[in-house]
Design a protein around this motif. Sequence first.
Motif, short mmCIF file in Angstrom:
data_model
loop_
_atom_site.label_atom_id
_atom_site.label_comp_id
_atom_site.label_asym_id
_atom_site.label_seq_id
_atom_site.Cartn_x
_atom_site.Cartn_y
_atom_site.Cartn_z
N ARG A 155 -1.37 -13.36 5.41
CA ARG A 155 -1.79 -14.58 4.72
C ARG A 155 -0.60 -15.49 4.53
N PRO A 156 -0.76 -16.78 4.61
CA PRO A 156 -2.03 -17.51 4.57
C PRO A 156 -2.66 -17.76 5.94
N SER A 157 -2.12 -17.17 7.00
CA SER A 157 -2.73 -17.33 8.32
C SER A 157 -4.17 -16.84 8.29
N PRO A 158 -5.07 -17.43 9.09
CA PRO A 158 -6.46 -16.95 9.11
C PRO A 158 -6.61 -15.61 9.85
N THR A 159 -5.60 -15.23 10.61
CA THR A 159 -5.62 -13.94 11.29
C THR A 159 -4.33 -13.21 10.99
N GLY A 160 -4.40 -11.90 11.03
CA GLY A 160 -3.22 -11.10 10.73
C GLY A 160 -3.10 -9.94 11.68
N SER A 161 -1.99 -9.24 11.55
CA SER A 161 -1.73 -8.02 12.32
C SER A 161 -0.84 -7.13 11.48
N SER A 162 -1.16 -5.84 11.45
CA SER A 162 -0.37 -4.89 10.68
C SER A 162 -0.40 -3.52 11.35
N SER A 163 0.65 -2.75 11.10
CA SER A 163 0.74 -1.38 11.60
C SER A 163 0.77 -0.43 10.41
N TRP A 164 0.09 0.69 10.57
CA TRP A 164 -0.10 1.65 9.49
C TRP A 164 0.32 3.04 9.93
N GLU A 165 0.88 3.81 8.98
CA GLU A 165 1.16 5.23 9.15
C GLU A 165 0.67 5.95 7.90
N LEU A 166 -0.30 6.83 8.07
CA LEU A 166 -0.85 7.61 6.96
C LEU A 166 -0.57 9.09 7.19
N HIS A 167 -0.23 9.79 6.11
CA HIS A 167 -0.07 11.24 6.20
C HIS A 167 -1.44 11.84 6.53
N PHE A 168 -1.46 12.65 7.56
CA PHE A 168 -2.73 13.20 8.05
C PHE A 168 -2.47 14.60 8.59
N ARG A 169 -3.08 15.59 7.96
CA ARG A 169 -2.84 16.98 8.34
C ARG A 169 -1.35 17.27 8.26
N SER A 170 -0.74 17.71 9.32
CA SER A 170 0.70 18.01 9.27
C SER A 170 1.54 16.94 9.96
N GLY A 171 0.97 15.76 10.16
CA GLY A 171 1.70 14.69 10.82
C GLY A 171 1.30 13.33 10.28
N LEU A 172 1.42 12.33 11.14
CA LEU A 172 1.08 10.96 10.75
C LEU A 172 -0.04 10.43 11.64
N TYR A 193 0.79 -1.22 0.00
CA TYR A 193 0.00 0.00 0.00
C TYR A 193 0.83 1.28 0.00
N ALA A 194 2.00 1.27 0.61
CA ALA A 194 2.86 2.46 0.61
C ALA A 194 3.33 2.79 -0.81
N ASP A 195 3.46 1.79 -1.67
CA ASP A 195 3.84 2.02 -3.06
C ASP A 195 2.65 2.43 -3.93
N LEU A 196 1.44 2.15 -3.46
CA LEU A 196 0.24 2.37 -4.26
C LEU A 196 -0.50 3.65 -3.94
N ALA A 197 -0.45 4.08 -2.69
CA ALA A 197 -1.27 5.20 -2.23
C ALA A 197 -0.39 6.28 -1.60
N PRO A 198 -0.45 7.50 -2.11
CA PRO A 198 0.43 8.55 -1.63
C PRO A 198 0.23 8.93 -0.16
N HIS A 199 -0.94 8.65 0.40
CA HIS A 199 -1.17 8.97 1.82
C HIS A 199 -0.46 8.00 2.76
N VAL A 200 -0.08 6.82 2.26
CA VAL A 200 0.50 5.80 3.13
C VAL A 200 2.01 6.04 3.26
N GLN A 201 2.42 6.37 4.46
CA GLN A 201 3.85 6.52 4.76
C GLN A 201 4.49 5.14 4.86
N SER A 202 3.84 4.23 5.61
CA SER A 202 4.38 2.89 5.75
C SER A 202 3.32 1.93 6.26
N THR A 203 3.52 0.66 5.94
CA THR A 203 2.75 -0.42 6.53
C THR A 203 3.76 -1.50 6.93
#
Length: 166
Positions: free
Chosen positions: A44-61, A28-38
Amino acid sequence: MRHVQLDAVVHDERRADVFERIVQWERYADLAPHVQSTTVHRGRPSPTGSSSWELHFRSGLLRWTETERFEPEDGEVHFEQTEGDFDSFSGRWLLTERGDDVEVSFTCDFDFGIPSLEGILDPIAERVIKETVAWALAGRFARVRLVGEPDPGDPGTSAAGLPATA
């Protein structure tokens, strides 16, 4: 509590393929300009996952970590924040095969827990979330049409500023 919904149609794809490509959060960081990092902690292929996100928002993240429950047989991904900047954040992806196409519905509900600022923060966060989903879909699939997202100034673009058919 703010509700966000973005609907799209991915043309000429199978639901299983769309599912597996959508849940590649690390892209997603390569696809969407708002995404700083994931950061994918478990995917996958686990049935459950966990991820951390940082999106550009206002003047911060805007940051959060979420858990995901993958249900490929039903075309669903459920997610919920476990820690982060929202007071609450949860939602789902729903994929429905329709002939040669796949309908994609992304919904989420969020609350910053700051009632005095919801009139300022909520619309910005809604726009950032919708645009992130729209850019990710347009970047992953050759033929995508956003549904119900017209830009009043240009009937050929979505509210996310993307072509209505990317």
